[in-house]
Scaffold this motif. Sequence first.
Motif, PDB file in Angstrom:
ATOM      1  N   HIS A  24      11.721 -32.931  19.407  1.00  0.00           N
ATOM      2  CA  HIS A  24      12.509 -32.820  20.635  1.00  0.00           C
ATOM      3  C   HIS A  24      12.282 -31.454  21.298  1.00  0.00           C
ATOM      4  O   HIS A  24      12.097 -31.348  22.505  1.00  0.00           O
ATOM      5  CB  HIS A  24      13.975 -33.014  20.263  1.00  0.00           C
ATOM      6  N   GLN A  25      12.247 -30.420  20.468  1.00  0.00           N
ATOM      7  CA  GLN A  25      12.140 -29.056  20.981  1.00  0.00           C
ATOM      8  C   GLN A  25      10.743 -28.729  21.489  1.00  0.00           C
ATOM      9  O   GLN A  25      10.569 -27.955  22.419  1.00  0.00           O
ATOM     10  CB  GLN A  25      12.472 -28.111  19.817  1.00  0.00           C
ATOM     11  N   HIS A  26       9.721 -29.323  20.869  1.00  0.00           N
ATOM     12  CA  HIS A  26       8.341 -28.918  21.146  1.00  0.00           C
ATOM     13  C   HIS A  26       7.500 -29.999  21.814  1.00  0.00           C
ATOM     14  O   HIS A  26       6.291 -29.827  21.956  1.00  0.00           O
ATOM     15  CB  HIS A  26       7.662 -28.466  19.845  1.00  0.00           C
ATOM     16  N   LEU A  27       8.104 -31.096  22.235  1.00  0.00           N
ATOM     17  CA  LEU A  27       7.319 -32.181  22.815  1.00  0.00           C
ATOM     18  C   LEU A  27       6.552 -31.726  24.070  1.00  0.00           C
ATOM     19  O   LEU A  27       5.476 -32.243  24.355  1.00  0.00           O
ATOM     20  CB  LEU A  27       8.219 -33.380  23.145  1.00  0.00           C
ATOM     21  N   HIS A  28       7.082 -30.758  24.797  1.00  0.00           N
ATOM     22  CA  HIS A  28       6.388 -30.293  25.990  1.00  0.00           C
ATOM     23  C   HIS A  28       5.073 -29.599  25.649  1.00  0.00           C
ATOM     24  O   HIS A  28       4.221 -29.397  26.504  1.00  0.00           O
ATOM     25  CB  HIS A  28       7.280 -29.337  26.797  1.00  0.00           C
ATOM     26  N   GLN A  29       4.893 -29.234  24.382  1.00  0.00           N
ATOM     27  CA  GLN A  29       3.642 -28.596  23.949  1.00  0.00           C
ATOM     28  C   GLN A  29       2.600 -29.618  23.486  1.00  0.00           C
ATOM     29  O   GLN A  29       1.457 -29.258  23.202  1.00  0.00           O
ATOM     30  CB  GLN A  29       3.930 -27.619  22.805  1.00  0.00           C
TER      31      GLN A  29
ATOM     32  N   ARG B 146      -0.278 -32.034  23.696  1.00  0.00           N
ATOM     33  CA  ARG B 146      -1.331 -32.068  24.716  1.00  0.00           C
ATOM     34  C   ARG B 146      -2.161 -33.352  24.698  1.00  0.00           C
ATOM     35  O   ARG B 146      -3.220 -33.404  25.306  1.00  0.00           O
ATOM     36  CB  ARG B 146      -2.269 -30.873  24.525  1.00  0.00           C
ATOM     37  N   HIS B 147      -1.715 -34.379  23.949  1.00  0.00           N
ATOM     38  CA  HIS B 147      -2.428 -35.660  23.896  1.00  0.00           C
ATOM     39  C   HIS B 147      -3.838 -35.520  23.333  1.00  0.00           C
ATOM     40  O   HIS B 147      -4.695 -36.376  23.572  1.00  0.00           O
ATOM     41  CB  HIS B 147      -2.504 -36.318  25.290  1.00  0.00           C
ATOM     42  N   GLU B 148      -4.112 -34.469  22.570  1.00  0.00           N
ATOM     43  CA  GLU B 148      -5.431 -34.329  21.944  1.00  0.00           C
ATOM     44  C   GLU B 148      -5.543 -35.264  20.741  1.00  0.00           C
ATOM     45  O   GLU B 148      -6.641 -35.604  20.310  1.00  0.00           O
ATOM     46  CB  GLU B 148      -5.646 -32.874  21.512  1.00  0.00           C
ATOM     47  N   SER B 149      -4.404 -35.636  20.155  1.00  0.00           N
ATOM     48  CA  SER B 149      -4.399 -36.624  19.086  1.00  0.00           C
ATOM     49  C   SER B 149      -3.358 -37.682  19.460  1.00  0.00           C
ATOM     50  O   SER B 149      -2.584 -37.485  20.396  1.00  0.00           O
ATOM     51  CB  SER B 149      -4.030 -35.958  17.756  1.00  0.00           C
ATOM     52  N   ALA B 150      -3.347 -38.781  18.690  1.00  0.00           N
ATOM     53  CA  ALA B 150      -2.336 -39.809  18.944  1.00  0.00           C
ATOM     54  C   ALA B 150      -0.955 -39.227  18.678  1.00  0.00           C
ATOM     55  O   ALA B 150      -0.796 -38.341  17.822  1.00  0.00           O
ATOM     56  CB  ALA B 150      -2.581 -41.014  18.046  1.00  0.00           C
ATOM     57  N   LEU B 151       0.042 -39.731  19.391  1.00  0.00           N
ATOM     58  CA  LEU B 151       1.406 -39.236  19.226  1.00  0.00           C
ATOM     59  C   LEU B 151       1.876 -39.417  17.779  1.00  0.00           C
ATOM     60  O   LEU B 151       2.557 -38.553  17.230  1.00  0.00           O
ATOM     61  CB  LEU B 151       2.349 -39.962  20.195  1.00  0.00           C
ATOM     62  N   LYS B 152       1.490 -40.530  17.145  1.00  0.00           N
ATOM     63  CA  LYS B 152       1.942 -40.743  15.768  1.00  0.00           C
ATOM     64  C   LYS B 152       1.337 -39.701  14.823  1.00  0.00           C
ATOM     65  O   LYS B 152       1.991 -39.274  13.869  1.00  0.00           O
ATOM     66  CB  LYS B 152       1.648 -42.154  15.275  1.00  0.00           C
ATOM     67  N   SER B 153       0.103 -39.257  15.098  1.00  0.00           N
ATOM     68  CA  SER B 153      -0.500 -38.206  14.271  1.00  0.00           C
ATOM     69  C   SER B 153       0.243 -36.888  14.470  1.00  0.00           C
ATOM     70  O   SER B 153       0.476 -36.139  13.520  1.00  0.00           O
ATOM     71  CB  SER B 153      -1.975 -38.010  14.634  1.00  0.00           C
ATOM     72  N   TRP B 154       0.622 -36.615  15.719  1.00  0.00           N
ATOM     73  CA  TRP B 154       1.327 -35.363  16.022  1.00  0.00           C
ATOM     74  C   TRP B 154       2.699 -35.342  15.360  1.00  0.00           C
ATOM     75  O   TRP B 154       3.081 -34.371  14.715  1.00  0.00           O
ATOM     76  CB  TRP B 154       1.452 -35.218  17.542  1.00  0.00           C
TER      77      TRP B 154
ATOM     78  N   VAL C  39      -2.658 -35.522  10.197  1.00  0.00           N
ATOM     79  CA  VAL C  39      -1.262 -35.362   9.776  1.00  0.00           C
ATOM     80  C   VAL C  39      -1.133 -34.235   8.757  1.00  0.00           C
ATOM     81  O   VAL C  39      -0.238 -33.408   8.823  1.00  0.00           O
ATOM     82  CB  VAL C  39      -0.721 -36.683   9.181  1.00  0.00           C
ATOM     83  N   THR C  40      -2.056 -34.209   7.798  1.00  0.00           N
ATOM     84  CA  THR C  40      -1.934 -33.266   6.686  1.00  0.00           C
ATOM     85  C   THR C  40      -2.649 -31.942   6.913  1.00  0.00           C
ATOM     86  O   THR C  40      -2.424 -30.979   6.189  1.00  0.00           O
ATOM     87  CB  THR C  40      -2.505 -33.885   5.401  1.00  0.00           C
ATOM     88  N   GLY C  41      -3.551 -31.914   7.893  1.00  0.00           N
ATOM     89  CA  GLY C  41      -4.329 -30.700   8.111  1.00  0.00           C
ATOM     90  C   GLY C  41      -5.440 -30.527   7.098  1.00  0.00           C
ATOM     91  O   GLY C  41      -6.071 -29.475   7.021  1.00  0.00           O
ATOM     92  N   LEU C  42      -5.697 -31.556   6.280  1.00  0.00           N
ATOM     93  CA  LEU C  42      -6.760 -31.492   5.286  1.00  0.00           C
ATOM     94  C   LEU C  42      -8.022 -32.155   5.834  1.00  0.00           C
ATOM     95  O   LEU C  42      -7.967 -32.935   6.774  1.00  0.00           O
ATOM     96  CB  LEU C  42      -6.324 -32.211   4.000  1.00  0.00           C
ATOM     97  N   ALA C  43      -9.163 -31.847   5.214  1.00  0.00           N
ATOM     98  CA  ALA C  43     -10.424 -32.444   5.651  1.00  0.00           C
ATOM     99  C   ALA C  43     -10.448 -33.933   5.291  1.00  0.00           C
ATOM    100  O   ALA C  43      -9.831 -34.355   4.310  1.00  0.00           O
ATOM    101  CB  ALA C  43     -11.598 -31.738   4.977  1.00  0.00           C
ATOM    102  N   ALA C  44     -11.201 -34.723   6.080  1.00  0.00           N
ATOM    103  CA  ALA C  44     -11.303 -36.158   5.823  1.00  0.00           C
ATOM    104  C   ALA C  44     -11.878 -36.427   4.432  1.00  0.00           C
ATOM    105  O   ALA C  44     -11.451 -37.359   3.743  1.00  0.00           O
ATOM    106  CB  ALA C  44     -12.166 -36.824   6.898  1.00  0.00           C
TER     107      ALA C  44
END
Lengths: 197, 148
Positions: free
Chosen positions: A64-69, A71-79, A166-171
């Motif tokens: 809620h607080q950071h949604l304005h940040q 940038r649609h670079e990833s899917a919303l569910k990933s964010w 999601v995890t920030g880890l490599a594939a």
Amino acid sequence: MTEAPADPRSDDRALVQAVLANAPGAFTRLVREYQGLCWHIVQRMVRNPEDARELCQDTFLKVHQHLHQYRHESALKSWIGRVAYTVALRHLERKRIAIVDNVLGEDDDLSLLDSIGDGRDLEADCADEEMHGHLLAAIDTLPPLPRTVLTLYHLDELSIPEIAQVTGLAAGTIKSHLFRTRLKLRETLETRLGVPS
Amino acid sequence: MSKHRDIDFFEQPAAAREWQAQEAALHAAREGRAPADAREAAYRRIDAAVRADDAIGLDADFAERLAARAGPVPTAAGTPDTGLEKQLTRLLLAALVIAGLVVALLEGGSWFRADPAAWSVAANPWVLALLACLGASQGAELLRRRLG
């Protein structure tokens, strides 16, 4: 005439724009859409329902607080998944709980493959419920990260790249966790049946 | 600290075959096909067990209560931090411009009387270094855009 499939990215944009415009019910819709994913990530990581409920609230308050940040670079569910994962991870760090244990090395992978039999018919051997119970117990004892990765892949049906976001880890790391965890669970099944190595 | 090591599936063909079997079991389960062998049956059981634990332990009105608690969503324009950053940036730029003007007023006369050779790029290694850094920075950005 067939309809064109809905574009998930344009659905994301529409929802995010509605939420940022404070359209009535938009944020509620967003929470309802992603609360399942959030719960699965947080609950699999922390394994405590009370903590998980509180952390899910924290997650969506951060969204809620950071949604304005966003940038649609990833899917919303990933964010949103990333926010949930980070909230859960920080909770575990405060409690000094490791998210992986000493995972098998390369030689251990090969020896585990060799030790697992492939000629036993599990369908015929054991009652479904009993086998199912063994597996649920085994999954419950997995470290937080492999358990969460397994859930995201099999239950939430996220792809490996999405889980990596999601995890920030490599594939490659995600794939390795999936492989080892599933192999280990298969070994658990075989062990329960007393399959000789 | 994690001691996890990634598996190199290209270097470990046995692991690569097992991965293929794991994925084949998953796809067969999604498509509703019967398991082809005991190994696939085992992985399908694992898939079924993971998918069985799908209950969500949140209250039915979780979303509504959270939305009521959260209130209006902050936007970029309304976020206090962004406004403060803009003000500070403007102040900094103004200070730089004023400082530049003051220096020019105080020292400008001596610049015109200085040896013209001092203005040459070749005679001033720091100017060369600055140009090299700018070139490297632009080149890296172009390369990043092409590759990314």
